[in-house]
Write a protein that holds these residues in place. Sequence first.
Motif, PDB file in Angstrom:
ATOM      1  N   PRO A  14       0.810  -1.232   0.000  1.00 31.18           N
ATOM      2  CA  PRO A  14       0.000   0.000   0.000  1.00 31.18           C
ATOM      3  C   PRO A  14       0.839   1.276   0.000  1.00 31.18           C
ATOM      4  N   LEU A  15       2.126   1.160   0.335  1.00 32.65           N
ATOM      5  CA  LEU A  15       3.010   2.318   0.325  1.00 32.65           C
ATOM      6  C   LEU A  15       4.006   2.254  -0.839  1.00 32.65           C
ATOM      7  N   GLY A  16       3.712   1.402  -1.815  1.00 34.64           N
ATOM      8  CA  GLY A  16       4.550   1.311  -3.004  1.00 34.64           C
ATOM      9  C   GLY A  16       4.056   2.267  -4.082  1.00 34.64           C
ATOM     10  N   ALA A  17       4.914   2.549  -5.051  1.00 33.40           N
ATOM     11  CA  ALA A  17       4.567   3.487  -6.121  1.00 33.40           C
ATOM     12  C   ALA A  17       3.596   2.860  -7.118  1.00 33.40           C
ATOM     13  N   TYR A  18       2.776   3.727  -7.747  1.00 32.14           N
ATOM     14  CA  TYR A  18       1.952   3.308  -8.882  1.00 32.14           C
ATOM     15  C   TYR A  18       2.835   3.391 -10.117  1.00 32.14           C
ATOM     16  N   VAL A  19       3.009   2.270 -10.774  1.00 33.89           N
ATOM     17  CA  VAL A  19       3.944   2.200 -11.897  1.00 33.89           C
ATOM     18  C   VAL A  19       3.167   2.398 -13.206  1.00 33.89           C
ATOM     19  N   PRO A  20       3.517   3.444 -13.989  1.00 30.02           N
ATOM     20  CA  PRO A  20       2.831   3.695 -15.260  1.00 30.02           C
ATOM     21  C   PRO A  20       3.354   2.767 -16.349  1.00 30.02           C
ATOM     22  N   GLU A  21       2.663   2.751 -17.479  1.00 31.14           N
ATOM     23  CA  GLU A  21       2.981   1.783 -18.536  1.00 31.14           C
ATOM     24  C   GLU A  21       4.394   1.916 -19.078  1.00 31.14           C
ATOM     25  N   ASP A  22       4.957   3.126 -19.104  1.00 29.15           N
ATOM     26  CA  ASP A  22       6.297   3.256 -19.671  1.00 29.15           C
ATOM     27  C   ASP A  22       7.387   2.620 -18.807  1.00 29.15           C
ATOM     28  N   LYS A  23       7.001   2.094 -17.615  1.00 32.94           N
ATOM     29  CA  LYS A  23       7.964   1.409 -16.738  1.00 32.94           C
ATOM     30  C   LYS A  23       7.665  -0.090 -16.609  1.00 32.94           C
ATOM     31  N   TRP A  24       6.691  -0.574 -17.369  1.00 35.20           N
ATOM     32  CA  TRP A  24       6.305  -1.983 -17.227  1.00 35.20           C
ATOM     33  C   TRP A  24       7.325  -2.955 -17.805  1.00 35.20           C
ATOM     34  N   ASP A  25       8.292  -2.434 -18.577  1.00 33.92           N
ATOM     35  CA  ASP A  25       9.309  -3.313 -19.164  1.00 33.92           C
ATOM     36  C   ASP A  25      10.652  -3.197 -18.444  1.00 33.92           C
ATOM     37  N   VAL A  26      10.678  -2.454 -17.338  1.00 33.22           N
ATOM     38  CA  VAL A  26      11.888  -2.373 -16.506  1.00 33.22           C
ATOM     39  C   VAL A  26      12.034  -3.697 -15.755  1.00 33.22           C
ATOM     40  N   PRO A  27      13.224  -4.321 -15.760  1.00 34.87           N
ATOM     41  CA  PRO A  27      13.389  -5.596 -15.043  1.00 34.87           C
ATOM     42  C   PRO A  27      13.068  -5.431 -13.556  1.00 34.87           C
ATOM     43  N   LEU A  28      12.364  -6.390 -13.012  1.00 33.72           N
ATOM     44  CA  LEU A  28      12.038  -6.350 -11.585  1.00 33.72           C
ATOM     45  C   LEU A  28      13.270  -6.745 -10.785  1.00 33.72           C
ATOM     46  N   ASP A  29      14.009  -5.733 -10.364  1.00 38.26           N
ATOM     47  CA  ASP A  29      15.101  -5.963  -9.422  1.00 38.26           C
ATOM     48  C   ASP A  29      15.218  -4.711  -8.562  1.00 38.26           C
ATOM     49  N   TYR A  30      15.784  -4.874  -7.381  1.00 42.82           N
ATOM     50  CA  TYR A  30      15.759  -3.803  -6.382  1.00 42.82           C
ATOM     51  C   TYR A  30      16.349  -2.490  -6.902  1.00 42.82           C
ATOM     52  N   GLU A  31      17.520  -2.569  -7.533  1.00 44.16           N
ATOM     53  CA  GLU A  31      18.192  -1.351  -7.974  1.00 44.16           C
ATOM     54  C   GLU A  31      17.478  -0.685  -9.143  1.00 44.16           C
ATOM     55  N   ALA A  32      16.999  -1.472 -10.100  1.00 46.05           N
ATOM     56  CA  ALA A  32      16.328  -0.914 -11.272  1.00 46.05           C
ATOM     57  C   ALA A  32      15.066  -0.150 -10.856  1.00 46.05           C
ATOM     58  N   TYR A  33      14.355  -0.684  -9.866  1.00 48.25           N
ATOM     59  CA  TYR A  33      13.136  -0.005  -9.395  1.00 48.25           C
ATOM     60  C   TYR A  33      13.470   1.231  -8.559  1.00 48.25           C
ATOM     61  N   ALA A  34      14.486   1.123  -7.737  1.00 50.25           N
ATOM     62  CA  ALA A  34      14.891   2.283  -6.927  1.00 50.25           C
ATOM     63  C   ALA A  34      15.309   3.446  -7.825  1.00 50.25           C
ATOM     64  N   ALA A  35      15.869   3.138  -9.007  1.00 46.45           N
ATOM     65  CA  ALA A  35      16.360   4.168  -9.922  1.00 46.45           C
ATOM     66  C   ALA A  35      15.249   5.095 -10.418  1.00 46.45           C
ATOM     67  N   PHE A  36      14.005   4.591 -10.505  1.00 51.01           N
ATOM     68  CA  PHE A  36      12.920   5.480 -10.939  1.00 51.01           C
ATOM     69  C   PHE A  36      11.938   5.803  -9.809  1.00 51.01           C
ATOM     70  N   GLY A  37      12.350   5.536  -8.553  1.00 51.60           N
ATOM     71  CA  GLY A  37      11.502   5.877  -7.418  1.00 51.60           C
ATOM     72  C   GLY A  37      10.473   4.819  -7.084  1.00 51.60           C
ATOM     73  N   GLY A  38      10.697   3.590  -7.541  1.00 53.89           N
ATOM     74  CA  GLY A  38       9.787   2.490  -7.227  1.00 53.89           C
ATOM     75  C   GLY A  38      10.391   1.575  -6.173  1.00 53.89           C
ATOM     76  N   VAL A  39       9.587   0.655  -5.674  1.00 55.73           N
ATOM     77  CA  VAL A  39      10.067  -0.350  -4.725  1.00 55.73           C
ATOM     78  C   VAL A  39       9.498  -1.711  -5.107  1.00 55.73           C
ATOM     79  N   VAL A  40      10.340  -2.731  -5.061  1.00 62.43           N
ATOM     80  CA  VAL A  40       9.860  -4.100  -5.295  1.00 62.43           C
ATOM     81  C   VAL A  40       9.162  -4.614  -4.037  1.00 62.43           C
ATOM     82  N   GLY A  41       9.709  -4.206  -2.871  1.00 63.56           N
ATOM     83  CA  GLY A  41       9.077  -4.545  -1.596  1.00 63.56           C
ATOM     84  C   GLY A  41       8.935  -6.039  -1.380  1.00 63.56           C
ATOM     85  N   HIS A  42       7.781  -6.424  -0.898  1.00 62.43           N
ATOM     86  CA  HIS A  42       7.477  -7.805  -0.550  1.00 62.43           C
ATOM     87  C   HIS A  42       6.977  -8.603  -1.757  1.00 62.43           C
TER      88      HIS A  42
END
Length: 518
Positions: free
Chosen positions: A384-412
């Motif tokens: 519930p405290l994670g970012a809303y990811v828009p479509e232009d980020k749906w092809d970013v690999p799910l890994d901790y650093e890649a998500y942190a780079a655009f202000g996202g979190v993989v979290g749990h």
Amino acid sequence: MSNPVRVYIPCDSAALAVGADDVAQALQSAAGDSIELVRNSSRGLFWLEPLVEVQTPQGRIAYGPVAAEDVPGLLAAGLLQGGDHPLRHGVTEQIPYLALQERLTFRRMGVTDPLSLADYEAHEGWAGLRRALTLDSAALIQEVTHSGLRGRGGAAFPAGIKWKTVAGAQAAQKYVVCNADEGDSGTYSDRMTMEGDPYMLIEGMTIAAVTVGATQGYVYVRSEYPHAIATLTEAIRRATEAGFLGDSVLGSGQRFHLEVRKAAGAYVCGEETAMLESIEGKRGIVRAKPPLPALQGLFGQPTVINNVITFASTPIILARGAQFYRDYGVGRSHGTLPFQLAGNIKHGGLVEKAFGLTLRELVYGFGGGTASGRPIKAIQVGGPLGAYVPEDKWDVPLDYEAYAAFGGVVGHGGIVVHDDSANLAQLARYAMAFCALESCGKCTPCRIGSTRGVEVIDQIRAGGSAQPQQVELLRDLCDTMLHGSLCAMGGMTPYPVLSALNHYPQDFGLAVPETQAA
């Protein structure tokens, strides 16, 4: 008389919620002694629950979703021989949703009887602990460190560093605490583990205890998980009776006792220091750090605190070697993560994959798009405290650093899907309101900031000449919460708010920037 046919029907809370007990009763009544009914756990294909599996020479054949009234027709169609029927999905392991996964931690899920010690041992159970008992602390820490295992609760802190800190601390008493207060919306991998493979968690915690020299452990389980609490409590009793826990683990002379603690029903108790306060019988309020819990944790003693999936990942690391686990994943994100698909999704369920796949692969390849059939608008990743990811980020690999780079979190690993009917301004407001409701109240940025956040979002949505100033005020408020909050409760609430504001301004009644519109 021929041998009874083995039939599997899950008994975890996901299956029970959609009538698994009624199906089991109907099948037992109709088939009688011709079947041996095994109550396994869900495999995580939730849209097919209750999933009935029948053991055949070809393997286990899956049928689902089965209702009690389907049972006569299924039996007439030759269910017990794997006969054809509209609800038949073929060999369970060959269902694409399962076959395309990389199940390491969840490899026994749905395969075994959750409380059967014999079943667990027959499927590589206790192999990691047996090996751990042959190694010294330094060698164990090296295994966990080299595997690349990081905290699966969301913080992604290297497990090996945490364990090394506790192992090196000098104290007469040390503790191992499992944070099973799984409060994030759309997450259920911890619950599935405790209900479906509890010995894996027990084994992982015991390996941690052997590594750091702890003799007492606690599992802090979410209060809304009665089935998990009951299953885990019984599993601990059986494991203790069999010598896997107790005064001498597997006759090694190593002492480790484990107890379940029912959580306080507060989201903030998912924060490790608030959880420690709660276990100690106090109100769940966040502690200031330092001191770190690794050095002064439960009752002021050195404490290993990890999430369910972190502990549950260690048995396979010890059983098959650190390099085996490390070879999965990308970059600094090693191993696998159980991604949990929820929200407006056609095929909701658990998908264990190595880090590196994309959100698009998950929600379309596995999830099948929205349940409503409408286009996906936003995907919240990380609770519930994670970012809303828009479509232009749906092809970013799910890994901790890649998500942190655009202000996202993989979290749990929780993934909640919203279609184009969702209003992101309302969802952003909900994030602030949720924080205001669940804040422990210790720090001002979280306690007051969240309340003010709700008011400011309401004023932005109301429009008017002051709207630009209110937007600026909201951004300033989020900055204060982000950098001034004592813990991640207030520190992460800006993630969903700012991502909604940045990527979906039209939902707030704001003009869409030309670059975004293009």
